[in-house]
Every structure is written in C-alpha cells, then in structure tokens.
Design an enzyme around this catalytic site. Structure first.
Site, short mmCIF file in Angstrom:
data_model
loop_
_atom_site.label_atom_id
_atom_site.label_comp_id
_atom_site.label_asym_id
_atom_site.label_seq_id
_atom_site.Cartn_x
_atom_site.Cartn_y
_atom_site.Cartn_z
N CYS A 1 12.88 7.27 13.43
CA CYS A 1 12.29 6.66 14.63
C CYS A 1 13.38 6.34 15.65
O CYS A 1 13.09 6.04 16.79
CB CYS A 1 11.52 5.42 14.26
SG CYS A 1 12.54 4.31 13.37
N GLY B 1 5.08 3.62 10.96
CA GLY B 1 4.37 4.89 10.94
C GLY B 1 3.99 5.32 12.34
O GLY B 1 4.73 5.07 13.30
N LYS C 1 0.88 -1.17 0.00
CA LYS C 1 0.00 0.00 0.00
C LYS C 1 0.92 1.22 0.00
O LYS C 1 1.66 1.44 0.95
CB LYS C 1 -0.88 -0.04 1.26
CG LYS C 1 -2.20 0.65 1.14
CD LYS C 1 -2.10 2.15 1.04
CE LYS C 1 -2.05 2.81 2.41
NZ LYS C 1 -1.88 4.28 2.29
N GLY D 1 -1.86 4.90 13.68
CA GLY D 1 -2.05 4.07 12.49
C GLY D 1 -1.76 2.60 12.79
O GLY D 1 -2.54 1.71 12.43
N GLU E 1 6.00 -0.92 13.49
CA GLU E 1 7.02 -0.12 14.16
C GLU E 1 6.40 1.25 14.33
O GLU E 1 6.03 1.88 13.35
CB GLU E 1 8.27 -0.06 13.28
CG GLU E 1 9.41 0.67 13.93
CD GLU E 1 10.47 1.05 12.92
OE1 GLU E 1 10.81 0.24 12.05
OE2 GLU E 1 10.94 2.18 13.03
N1 LIG Z 1 8.22 6.19 14.72
C1 LIG Z 1 8.27 6.10 13.42
O1 LIG Z 1 8.95 5.26 12.86
C2 LIG Z 1 7.48 7.02 12.60
C3 LIG Z 1 6.49 7.80 13.17
N2 LIG Z 1 5.72 8.60 12.40
C4 LIG Z 1 4.66 9.39 13.06
O2 LIG Z 1 3.49 9.33 12.28
C5 LIG Z 1 3.00 10.64 11.98
C6 LIG Z 1 2.31 10.62 10.63
O3 LIG Z 1 3.18 10.05 9.68
P1 LIG Z 1 2.73 8.99 8.62
O4 LIG Z 1 3.95 8.43 8.03
O5 LIG Z 1 1.77 9.56 7.67
O6 LIG Z 1 2.10 7.81 9.48
P2 LIG Z 1 0.65 7.19 9.51
O7 LIG Z 1 0.64 6.18 10.60
O8 LIG Z 1 -0.39 8.23 9.58
O9 LIG Z 1 0.49 6.45 8.10
C7 LIG Z 1 1.29 5.35 7.72
C8 LIG Z 1 0.56 4.52 6.68
O10 LIG Z 1 -0.56 3.86 7.27
C9 LIG Z 1 -1.76 4.25 6.61
N3 LIG Z 1 -2.78 4.37 7.67
C10 LIG Z 1 -2.69 5.16 8.76
N4 LIG Z 1 -3.78 4.99 9.53
C11 LIG Z 1 -4.57 4.07 8.93
C12 LIG Z 1 -5.82 3.48 9.25
N5 LIG Z 1 -6.51 3.82 10.34
N6 LIG Z 1 -6.34 2.56 8.40
C13 LIG Z 1 -5.65 2.21 7.27
N7 LIG Z 1 -4.47 2.75 6.92
C14 LIG Z 1 -3.92 3.66 7.73
C15 LIG Z 1 -1.44 5.55 5.91
O11 LIG Z 1 -2.27 5.76 4.80
C16 LIG Z 1 0.01 5.33 5.53
O12 LIG Z 1 0.09 4.53 4.37
C17 LIG Z 1 4.23 11.50 12.09
O13 LIG Z 1 3.93 12.82 12.37
C18 LIG Z 1 4.96 10.84 13.20
O14 LIG Z 1 4.45 11.29 14.43
C19 LIG Z 1 5.92 8.63 11.05
C20 LIG Z 1 6.91 7.88 10.41
C21 LIG Z 1 7.76 7.02 11.17
O1 LIG Z 2 17.83 5.14 11.61
C1 LIG Z 2 17.59 4.43 10.61
O2 LIG Z 2 18.45 4.15 9.78
C2 LIG Z 2 16.24 3.83 10.42
C3 LIG Z 2 15.21 4.63 11.14
C4 LIG Z 2 13.87 4.04 11.00
O3 LIG Z 2 13.68 2.86 11.02
C5 LIG Z 2 12.73 4.94 10.89
O4 LIG Z 2 12.90 6.14 11.07
O5 LIG Z 2 11.61 4.45 10.58
#
Ligand SMILES: NC(=O)C1=CN([C@@H]2O[C@H](COP(=O)(O)OP(=O)(O)OC[C@H]3O[C@@H](n4cnc5c(N)ncnc54)[C@H](O)[C@@H]3O)[C@@H](O)[C@H]2O)C=CC1
Ligand SMILES: O=C(O)CCC(=O)C(=O)O
Length: 518
Positions: free
Chosen positions: A295, A234, A177, A238, A258
C-alpha cells in the site's frame, strides 16, 4: 478455526488456499464459521474482556513475547505454507516473520514502560473556591476488537499482525477473521496465539480465529454488539462496507481501515538534474518490490517537465523493461491489476513508457506510464490505486502547477520528496500542501518497507485510511484500542492500580501538570 480454546471445523461453506504460481487449489478445505460459531467467539471475547483488561501490563507483555516465541517455533512449516498460499519468496517471508515477532516484542516493551496509560492526576484542592475534586485519568482497553488481516502481508498485517498485537497490548480480546487467501497460514498462526493464551492461563476468549466462506460472517462480526472496534487492511470497497456496517449499529464503533494510497513521489528540479538516473533505479526497485503489492507503493511521480525528467523516465523505463513478471497474491488481485493497467493504457491522455516482461498465470507485468498535469487534473480516475507494480508520471509545466496537482490529490499514506540542498526553498513552499495530504513525509527515499518503531505513522487522511488520527504500524497504534476513563474522588482501594497514589505499577505520571518518572 479456534473458537476460544476449541478447534472447530466450520460447516458454513469452504475456504481453500490457492497456489497463485500454479492456480492449484491447496488442501485441506477449511470450513467457514456458522452464525453459532461467531456467537460463541463473541460471547467468549466479551467474557474475557474485563479480566484481560485488568491483567497487570507486565503479564500482558510476557504473553505477547510468548506469542512471538510460539510463532518462531512453528519453524519452516509456517514459511512453506505461506509461500504456497501467497507466491511470495522465502527471504521476504522470513523477514516478514521477524517483523511480526518484533512488533509483538515492541508492544511488550510499551507495556513495561507504561507511557501508553497516559496517567494524569490532579489532586484535590479542597481550599480553592470552588474546591477542585481529586481527578485521575488513565487509558483503558476499549473492549473486544475484530481484526481483518491483509492479503499482501500474510504475517505482519494478518492474524497476529499489527492490529492484533496492538489490540492485545491494549488489553482487548481479539476475534480475527482470516483472510481467505491464506487460510493455512492463518490456522498455524492462530494455533500459536491460542497456545500462548492457554500457557499464560488467560481466559480462552482472549483470542478466536474464524473463517468466512463469503462476506456474511465478517459483516456479522462487525455488527455484533460485543465488538467495540475494528482493524482492517484491504480494498477501499471492503473498508467502506465495514464502515457502513459499523455506522448503522445501535452503538456505532470505530473502524480503523487502511484502504488505498498511491504515495506521490515529488522530484524537485535540482535533484532531478543532478541524479535522475540513480533516482530512477531506486524508484523501480521500490515500485516492483513484492510485485508492487504494497500500500506504500510509489504509484505517482510528480515533476517539472524538461530534459532532466526525460532522463528519469528513460532510465526508469529501461530498468523496468528488463524485469520479469512476478506472481501476484491471488487470481483476483492479478486480474484487478490487469484491469487497472488496461484502463491506463486505454486512456486517451496516457502514454506507455515501458512494460516489464509478461509471464506466469498470475504474473504481474510491471508498467510505467506518463501523462500531463492538465490531463491528471481533468481526470479524477487517474488517481485510482492500481494495486501492483504500475506507476504514472505526471509532467507539470512548472512548480506552481505541481502544487495544484498536490492540492487535487486524495489522502495518502506517504509522500516522498527528492531534493538536494538547492531545492530546499522550493520544497519549503510545497511541504505544507503535501503535509495536508499524508501521514508520513520522507526525503530521498520511498515509502515501501515501513519501520516498526515508536515514531512511525502508517496512516493518513481518507481514503488512505478511515481515521487520519491514528497509525496501524508502530507503538502509537495501541491508542486505537484505548479510551481515557476519569475517576473523580474515588477511594484509593477502588482505584485501578495505574492510578493508585503509591504508583504500584511504577508508571510515569503527570501530577498537577508536572511530569514524574515511573
Ligand atoms: N491498499 C492496501 O493496503 C491494499 C489494497 N488491496 C486492494 O484490495 C483488492 C482485493 O484484495 P483483498 O486483500 O482481498 O481485499 P478485500 O478488501 O477484498 O478483503 C479484505 C478482507 O475483508 C473481507 N471483506 C471484504 N469485503 C467485505 C464485506 N463487504 N463484508 C465483510 N467482509 C469483507 C475479506 O473477506 C477479507 O478478509 C486488491 O486488488 C487491491 O486493490 C489489497 C491489500 C492491501
Ligand atoms: O511497506 C510496508 O512495509 C507496509 C505496507 C503496508 O502496510 C501494506 O501494503 O498494507
């Protein structure tokens, strides 16, 4: 989209990339998948599951290498599009492309070596009382996998990123997706994978790429009974939404999500006394890498208060004040960051140490904050991930209190300790408590920039991930998409090749408890 081999423009709403540097909507419009598109992708994946799982591991290895070649062959068009859609700089994206291809090649090596099968054979003991049957076990593919790529690694954690590479290596078809923040990048990468499927003569359902103009199609993908596992990177919201959908299915399935992590950095007293300034400089480098959108970002610093910690805070503050704002990935991520920082700056028990420069429409202004251990322990919300270049220093009155702060932490991907030899006794006391919280412990460094390797763990207890027993980076990630199947007294002709007596695949095996090389 690619529904198997077919290029399809969805008719269920539209998805546009946005250039976060300018806020400009990028052409073209990408069509969202209809329920019929999703149905077709899942049906094709289910049809492909058995033949793809049965494919010789060496052939799957060739296929993974061919994906890497086809990604490289996309050339600069790929890099230019990812830059536009993510705001990330060229050098970072070229590096990330290399990491993505190396990841695919790493799994090719895993397939050729054969350890991942974990073949165990306990030959029959007919004369024993009671007799023992012939038992043979090997890992097998779990079935079609849904992959939700991350916004912050549009290559290495996206359409052909770690989850896709490990699922395909395991022999599982993938329905990816696309992340709505980089639809153009997703199409280019999806095309490379689709072409590699065709070039290898594999069933078309081995890979599909769908777009979702909202959340309904992604949710339906997780609910589809033909999907047997989910990979996600994400937000916590989510990830938890997908876990809940999976839990409510007639057949619940694993969701490897994650989600969020603040990656504590523990500065031990002697190290701090000896190298506060140098540690601070490296810390600010890690904190602000990629606008802090990792992350593994060091969002929390724990240390005992005093002159040495003051020097660290001053040096980190000075390094940070001079930094320009960096464009964040999406308008939504930039505003979530601003809200998170506003909550910290408005907190009665939090002081602002320093802010980086402001700037840009979706610029992330770095921030360093400080609080007391008492306040941190009293306010659970101070542990919330602020996705971006913000970090909170917790001043602890002594090491015993620092231990209490560690005990109060949620699960994390990483923890870093900064020590010199004289700190080792104190570190030995705190390590077991820190270890209970994390997937990776590192010394005198920071967790950003995860090495893709055999001994890597990129995981950790909830809420860092939904399942602390696995990793999303490194060759161990293949285990997520495998399950052991035992064959009892099965005639040789009916056994899978991995378990045949003559070992035609030449894989290492544990025979009657003794390891045999392949
Ligand atoms: N800790 C981590 O590794 C990360 C954390 N984030 C956090 O997430 C926030 C938003 O970033 P996004 O990357 O857009 O994350 P997100 O969690 O909103 O979306 C990630 C994916 O999941 C899908 N999705 C989300 N909620 C869903 C649901 N209820 N049902 C079906 N599909 C769903 C979205 O369309 C997207 O493809 C950031 O501001 C940050 O706080 C984002 C990226 C990495
Ligand atoms: O630090 C990295 O190389 C990977 C970080 C990671 O997994 C993320 O931000 O989702």
């Amino acid at each position: 989209m690619f529904i198997g081999a077919h290029e399809v423009t969805g008719s269920n709403g539209q998805v546009f990339g946005i250039d976060p540097a300018t806020g400009e909507q990028l052409d073209p419009a990408f069509g969202g998948a209809t329920p019929a598109d999703l149905e077709r992708a899942c049906a094709l994946a289910a049809e492909a599951a058995e033949p793809f799982a049965a494919l010789a591991p060496a052939k799957r290895a060739d296929f993974l290498e061919s994906i890497a070649e086809k990604i490289m062959a996309l050339g600069d068009d790929l890099i230019v599009r990812v830059m536009q859609e993510s705001g990330l700089p060229r050098a970072r994206l070229e590096g990330e492309r290399g990491r993505t291809c190396n990841q695919l090649r790493l799994f090719a090596g895993v397939l050729r070596a054969g350890h991942y099968l974990d073949v165990r054979i306990d030959p029959a003991l007919p004369d024993r009382a009671p007799p023992r049957p012939d038992l043979r076990v090997a890992n097998e593919a779990i079935g079609p996998v849904a992959v939700f790529g991350a916004s912050n690694f549009p290559l290495a954690f996206s359409v052909a990123g770690g989850d896709t590479a490990s699922a395909l290596a395991a022999g599982c078809p993938v329905v990816a997706k696309a992340h709505p923040a980089h639809p153009g990048t997703s199409e280019l990468i999806g095309r490379a994978v689709r072409d590699a499927v065709a070039a290898a003569g594999l069933p078309e359902g081995v890979f599909s790429l769908i777009m979702d103009s909202g959340h309904a199609i992604g949710a339906a993908l997780v609910a589809d009974p033909r999907i047997k596992a989910v990979g996600f990177t994400g937000s916590r919201r989510g990830g938890l939404a997908l876990l809940e959908i999976a839990r409510q299915r007639a057949e619940p399935i694993p969701v490897y999500a994650e989600m969020s992590s603040i990656n504590p950095v523990v500065l031990f007293p002697r190290a701090l006394a000896e190298k506060a300034e140098a540690t601070a400089k490296a810390f600010v480098g890690s904190l602000t890498l990629g606008a802090g959108q990792f992350c593994t970002n060091p969002g929390l610093v724990l240390a005992v208060e005093g002159e040495a910690l003051d020097r660290f805070v001053i040096a980190a503050g000075e390094a940070l004040t001079t930094l320009p704002a960096q464009t964040m990935l999406t308008p939504g991520i930039a505003s979530a960051y601003r809200e998170g920082v506003a909550a910290l700056t408005g907190h009665a028990d939090v002081e602002i140490v320093a802010r980086g420069a402001e700037g840009g429409q979706h610029g992330g202004q770095a921030g360093l904050f400080v609080t007391s251990a008492e306040a941190f322990l009293a306010h659970r919300e101070l542990q919330d991930e602020i996705f971006g270049a913000a970090s909170l220093v917790v001043r602890c009155p002594d090491l015993a209190t620092l231990g209490t702060v560690i005990d109060a932490l949620e699960g994390q991907l990483t923890a870093a300790i900064h020590i010199v030899p004289a700190d080792e006794p104190a570190a030995a006391d705190l390590l077991p408590r820190l270890r209970a919280k994390v997937g990776r412990l590192l010394v005198n460094g920071y967790g950003t920039g995860v090495e893709v390797a055999h001994a890597m763990v990129h995981g950790g207890p909830y809420p860092a991930t939904s399942d602390a027993r696995t990793t999303s980076v490194g060759s161990l990630a293949i285990a997520r998409f495998l399950r052991p199947v035992c064959y009892q007294d099965m005639p040789e002709a009916l056994l899978p090749d991995a378990l045949k007596q003559a070992n035609p695949l030449g894989v290492p095996r544990l025979v009657d408890g003794a390891m045999q090389a392949g």
